[in-house]
Design an enzyme around this catalytic site. Sequence first.
Site, short mmCIF file in Angstrom:
data_model
loop_
_atom_site.label_atom_id
_atom_site.label_comp_id
_atom_site.label_asym_id
_atom_site.label_seq_id
_atom_site.Cartn_x
_atom_site.Cartn_y
_atom_site.Cartn_z
N HIS A 117 10.28 19.82 6.31
CA HIS A 117 9.00 18.87 6.00
C HIS A 117 9.23 18.69 4.65
O HIS A 117 9.95 19.20 3.82
CB HIS A 117 7.89 20.09 6.11
CG HIS A 117 6.52 19.40 6.28
ND1 HIS A 117 6.03 19.29 4.80
CD2 HIS A 117 5.41 19.19 6.99
CE1 HIS A 117 4.70 18.68 5.03
NE2 HIS A 117 4.37 18.78 6.32
N ASP A 194 10.67 28.68 5.67
CA ASP A 194 9.34 27.96 5.81
C ASP A 194 8.66 28.41 7.18
O ASP A 194 9.20 27.61 8.15
CB ASP A 194 9.46 26.68 5.54
CG ASP A 194 8.03 25.66 5.89
OD1 ASP A 194 7.22 26.34 6.29
OD2 ASP A 194 8.37 24.28 5.67
N GLN A 197 5.37 26.43 10.82
CA GLN A 197 5.42 26.01 12.21
C GLN A 197 5.68 27.57 13.20
O GLN A 197 5.93 27.14 14.46
CB GLN A 197 6.25 24.95 12.42
CG GLN A 197 5.56 23.74 11.90
CD GLN A 197 4.45 23.31 12.48
OE1 GLN A 197 3.72 23.77 13.50
NE2 GLN A 197 3.69 22.02 11.62
N LYS A 220 -3.10 26.47 9.83
CA LYS A 220 -2.22 26.28 11.35
C LYS A 220 -2.46 27.40 12.17
O LYS A 220 -1.53 27.38 13.13
CB LYS A 220 -0.83 25.62 10.64
CG LYS A 220 -0.81 24.40 10.03
CD LYS A 220 0.62 24.20 9.86
CE LYS A 220 0.82 22.96 8.65
NZ LYS A 220 0.60 21.79 9.20
N CYS A 358 5.81 13.77 7.75
CA CYS A 358 6.14 14.39 6.67
C CYS A 358 7.36 14.83 6.60
O CYS A 358 7.89 16.14 6.02
CB CYS A 358 5.06 15.56 6.06
SG CYS A 358 3.24 14.84 5.75
#
Length: 400
Positions: A117, A194, A197, A220, A358
């Site tokens: 991302h 990261d 997600q 999220k 993104c």
Amino acid sequence: MNKSDFQILNEQIYNRQLVYLDNAATTQKPQAVLDAIIDGYTHWNANIHRGVHHLSQVATQHHEAARQRVADFLGAQSANEIIFTKGATDSINMLAFSFGEANIHEGDEIIISQLEHHSNIVPWQMLCERKKAILKVISLKDDLTLDMTAFETLISPKTKLISVAHVSNVLGIINPVEDIIRIAHAHNIPVCIDGAQSAPHMPINVQQLDCDFFVCSAHKMYGPTGLGILYGKEQWLNNLPPAEGGGEMIEHVRFEHTTYNTLPYKFEAGTPNFIGSHAFAAALDYISQIGMSAIHQTETELTAYAEKRLNEIPNISIYAQGQPKTGVISFNIGNIHPFDIGTILDHMGIAVRTGHHCAEPLIDYLKVPGTIRLSLALYNDKADIDAFIPALQRAVDILS
Ligand code: PLP
């Protein structure tokens, strides 16, 4: 879990029942999270840490209890390792600045991957420009998984940090971060994961992963916007300089010299989002009651079902089909522009995302203008997919 915990899912969009399949962008909030926000502003709103008065102490207790809740959820060793930020993007920017100030010099190298991302690209790029360092990129194999052989050849004595997504927000692929961390540590290189997600979809234990840093966003994960987490191993965070200056992060301020607070406050300049942290704790309670393993299993099954049903659509290209995925499927249909499909689906009450998500370097690599992305959350079910597939077919018929 009950779908009725999420009132917004009853909304009508253009007189059609909403089918919300844009959860990788943000998730909807259960009533328990909305209640926590109302509770905070109704009963104990006061600025934290600095007050002797009752409300301030109650607010402080809630905020610090939320920090411990996040530490427990992520399997951190101590609440001192949990820094509240504005979101995953803010967490990576803070880390890039702070880590960069302490550890990056001209000619040093940072490794990311092709499927990141923008939030896990641009902060490192900015750091590299500032310090004249070099950004290296792990390439992809034909099946769109990370090329781990290429990864190992990128590592050099100049490599100072590796930062990779746990789960791709475009492809849904679960990256082999355990292997990346093991290989990196064999070279004494720290790794940032990261988890924007992954944390909403699967059990996370940062100690088991052995990552040095981990970031995620509350919004999220069924929590409020404007709040994120930067986890760092205590020995790392203790040795990094603050990323921002202001109230709370200081020990003493003199015009000649300022000394800094201890962890975690050293990294939390200004009034934090203490109502948000309380609401996030409510979100974590909510999903923990269901259980992250159960969520992962249900979403994985639903992802496989959605992939299977998508294959009923002629001329469909599903990216990274059949790879280990959680909750995200990207696809294109013939030469139809994703935006056109997304617009027609919207008029049928179906929310999906279209475009570059993104992640322009990945979309460029796929040589497409963008993709249609379907992304699932714990409240989605087969009925949503069964509503989505004929609507998609209808959109294709209209555009063909
Ligand atoms: N990293 C990944 C993989 C993402 O999917 C996102 C958001 O979509 C981010 C980082 C940035 O998260 P936020 O916008 O909440 O800061």
